[in-house]
Design a protein around this motif. Sequence first.
Motif, PDB file in Angstrom:
ATOM      1  N   ARG A   1      48.049 -25.314  42.890  1.00 41.48           N
ATOM      2  CA  ARG A   1      48.227 -26.130  41.692  1.00 41.48           C
ATOM      3  C   ARG A   1      49.050 -27.387  41.982  1.00 41.48           C
ATOM      4  N   SER A   2      49.905 -27.325  42.985  1.00 39.18           N
ATOM      5  CA  SER A   2      50.699 -28.506  43.320  1.00 39.18           C
ATOM      6  C   SER A   2      49.848 -29.580  44.000  1.00 39.18           C
ATOM      7  N   LEU A   3      48.760 -29.163  44.646  1.00 39.53           N
ATOM      8  CA  LEU A   3      47.891 -30.111  45.336  1.00 39.53           C
ATOM      9  C   LEU A   3      46.725 -30.557  44.459  1.00 39.53           C
ATOM     10  N   PHE A   4      46.107 -29.626  43.765  1.00 42.39           N
ATOM     11  CA  PHE A   4      44.929 -29.917  42.951  1.00 42.39           C
ATOM     12  C   PHE A   4      45.298 -29.785  41.478  1.00 42.39           C
ATOM     13  N   ARG A   5      45.974 -30.795  40.989  1.00 43.69           N
ATOM     14  CA  ARG A   5      46.437 -30.794  39.606  1.00 43.69           C
ATOM     15  C   ARG A   5      45.437 -31.490  38.700  1.00 43.69           C
ATOM     16  N   GLY A   6      45.172 -30.875  37.572  1.00 37.00           N
ATOM     17  CA  GLY A   6      44.286 -31.455  36.574  1.00 37.00           C
ATOM     18  C   GLY A   6      44.751 -31.060  35.197  1.00 37.00           C
ATOM     19  N   ARG A   7      43.842 -31.067  34.259  1.00 37.17           N
ATOM     20  CA  ARG A   7      44.196 -30.648  32.908  1.00 37.17           C
ATOM     21  C   ARG A   7      44.394 -29.141  32.876  1.00 37.17           C
ATOM     22  N   ASP A   8      45.463 -28.706  32.209  1.00 37.51           N
ATOM     23  CA  ASP A   8      45.772 -27.285  32.112  1.00 37.51           C
ATOM     24  C   ASP A   8      45.295 -26.675  30.801  1.00 37.51           C
ATOM     25  N   ASP A   9      44.871 -27.523  29.861  1.00 38.40           N
ATOM     26  CA  ASP A   9      44.479 -27.016  28.547  1.00 38.40           C
ATOM     27  C   ASP A   9      42.990 -26.682  28.472  1.00 38.40           C
ATOM     28  N   VAL A  10      42.267 -26.915  29.554  1.00 40.48           N
ATOM     29  CA  VAL A  10      40.830 -26.654  29.560  1.00 40.48           C
ATOM     30  C   VAL A  10      40.366 -26.485  30.998  1.00 40.48           C
ATOM     31  N   TYR A  11      39.302 -25.700  31.187  1.00 42.41           N
ATOM     32  CA  TYR A  11      38.671 -25.578  32.505  1.00 42.41           C
ATOM     33  C   TYR A  11      37.204 -25.207  32.275  1.00 42.41           C
ATOM     34  N   ALA A  12      36.413 -25.311  33.317  1.00 44.16           N
ATOM     35  CA  ALA A  12      34.998 -24.954  33.236  1.00 44.16           C
ATOM     36  C   ALA A  12      34.756 -23.668  34.024  1.00 44.16           C
ATOM     37  N   TYR A  13      33.803 -22.888  33.574  1.00 45.64           N
ATOM     38  CA  TYR A  13      33.420 -21.684  34.302  1.00 45.64           C
ATOM     39  C   TYR A  13      31.955 -21.792  34.720  1.00 45.64           C
ATOM     40  N   GLY A  14      31.620 -21.084  35.766  1.00 47.53           N
ATOM     41  CA  GLY A  14      30.260 -21.143  36.279  1.00 47.53           C
ATOM     42  C   GLY A  14      29.331 -20.161  35.580  1.00 47.53           C
ATOM     43  N   PHE A  15      28.048 -20.459  35.612  1.00 47.17           N
ATOM     44  CA  PHE A  15      27.047 -19.531  35.078  1.00 47.17           C
ATOM     45  C   PHE A  15      25.736 -19.753  35.830  1.00 47.17           C
ATOM     46  N   LEU A  16      24.932 -18.729  35.866  1.00 48.66           N
ATOM     47  CA  LEU A  16      23.633 -18.795  36.540  1.00 48.66           C
ATOM     48  C   LEU A  16      22.550 -18.963  35.484  1.00 48.66           C
ATOM     49  N   SER A  17      21.848 -20.094  35.537  1.00 52.82           N
ATOM     50  CA  SER A  17      20.820 -20.386  34.547  1.00 52.82           C
ATOM     51  C   SER A  17      19.640 -19.432  34.704  1.00 52.82           C
ATOM     52  N   LYS A  18      19.237 -18.817  33.582  1.00 54.35           N
ATOM     53  CA  LYS A  18      18.091 -17.920  33.616  1.00 54.35           C
ATOM     54  C   LYS A  18      16.783 -18.687  33.784  1.00 54.35           C
ATOM     55  N   LYS A  19      16.768 -19.948  33.339  1.00 57.05           N
ATOM     56  CA  LYS A  19      15.548 -20.743  33.419  1.00 57.05           C
ATOM     57  C   LYS A  19      15.327 -21.332  34.801  1.00 57.05           C
ATOM     58  N   THR A  20      16.392 -21.903  35.387  1.00 57.84           N
ATOM     59  CA  THR A  20      16.249 -22.597  36.672  1.00 57.84           C
ATOM     60  C   THR A  20      16.744 -21.787  37.858  1.00 57.84           C
ATOM     61  N   GLY A  21      17.597 -20.786  37.603  1.00 56.87           N
ATOM     62  CA  GLY A  21      18.177 -20.012  38.691  1.00 56.87           C
ATOM     63  C   GLY A  21      19.288 -20.728  39.419  1.00 56.87           C
ATOM     64  N   LYS A  22      19.704 -21.907  38.898  1.00 57.43           N
ATOM     65  CA  LYS A  22      20.767 -22.687  39.513  1.00 57.43           C
ATOM     66  C   LYS A  22      22.097 -22.441  38.809  1.00 57.43           C
ATOM     67  N   VAL A  23      23.174 -22.735  39.524  1.00 55.36           N
ATOM     68  CA  VAL A  23      24.514 -22.563  38.973  1.00 55.36           C
ATOM     69  C   VAL A  23      24.912 -23.803  38.179  1.00 55.36           C
ATOM     70  N   GLY A  24      25.399 -23.613  36.977  1.00 55.55           N
ATOM     71  CA  GLY A  24      25.899 -24.704  36.153  1.00 55.55           C
ATOM     72  C   GLY A  24      27.314 -24.415  35.701  1.00 55.55           C
ATOM     73  N   TYR A  25      27.896 -25.343  34.963  1.00 63.07           N
ATOM     74  CA  TYR A  25      29.272 -25.176  34.486  1.00 63.07           C
ATOM     75  C   TYR A  25      29.338 -25.516  32.995  1.00 63.07           C
ATOM     76  N   ALA A  26      30.231 -24.830  32.291  1.00 63.42           N
ATOM     77  CA  ALA A  26      30.440 -25.076  30.866  1.00 63.42           C
ATOM     78  C   ALA A  26      31.917 -24.891  30.556  1.00 63.42           C
ATOM     79  N   PRO A  27      32.444 -25.616  29.567  1.00 65.22           N
ATOM     80  CA  PRO A  27      33.861 -25.443  29.198  1.00 65.22           C
ATOM     81  C   PRO A  27      34.115 -24.017  28.714  1.00 65.22           C
ATOM     82  N   ALA A  28      35.167 -23.398  29.224  1.00 59.91           N
ATOM     83  CA  ALA A  28      35.539 -22.057  28.772  1.00 59.91           C
ATOM     84  C   ALA A  28      36.198 -22.169  27.403  1.00 59.91           C
ATOM     85  N   ALA A  29      35.703 -21.405  26.437  1.00 63.92           N
ATOM     86  CA  ALA A  29      36.205 -21.511  25.070  1.00 63.92           C
ATOM     87  C   ALA A  29      36.282 -20.136  24.428  1.00 63.92           C
ATOM     88  N   TRP A  30      37.197 -20.007  23.467  1.00 62.10           N
ATOM     89  CA  TRP A  30      37.324 -18.764  22.719  1.00 62.10           C
ATOM     90  C   TRP A  30      36.133 -18.592  21.776  1.00 62.10           C
TER      91      TRP A  30
END
Length: 235
Positions: free
Chosen positions: A103-132
Amino acid sequence: MTTVISILGGSLYRSIRRLPHAGDGNAVILCVPYQATAEKTGEDQTVSLDHDLRYATKAEWNAGVEQYEAQRRCTSQVSSPSNGVVAEITARSSAAQKIQLFRSLFRGRDDVYAYGFLSKKTGKVGYAPAAWNEWMTLPNGKRVPTPSDQRRCKPLTDQVLLDHFTKRDSQFHNVVGLYPLSKDSKVWFLAIDFDDDRWKEEIIVTKRGVRKPRITSNYGTIPLRGWRSSLDVLL
């Protein structure tokens, strides 16, 4: 009087008042930027009511307080209590120390992050904001993504990063993406991909560029080849 500190949008804030919310009864936290140096020296922390005041929901405030306390505990473990010198991080260091180094080297926003997911349509990995509340249900029963202005994003905690380095699932949900650009349009690091045959020359040009006025480089050029795998081994 004890000062309560929270991390909101990657910055430190202190609460000055808790206001009741007429809608659902939950409290709203009125807060202002926190300056640790001013508190230690006894300086006046007068704030501008036009620009410095901020409101946070109780959930946002408590999540920020938890993150701040976690970072404090991690910092106290990494630093030597006698002289304040940061200890060398090795394979035998605790997970908390290694996360603090990252965290000391790769600092960014702490109030939000993205998580990965595997698309069922394309089979590729994408990212989306993690939310409640990533999804919402319409009156007709259809589930749709929650609009961005109504989304309550999850904060980037040490546990989220630890899961990123130590766990994997078939849907890549433990893969974390950082948002390096802060709300005030600043970044702590740049990730640059050098793929062509002239990658060595391009690195030299890049190093010269970060030495120009108005561009600050605290760590110089960090060779990222093997950096991810090295962290995986450490953790």
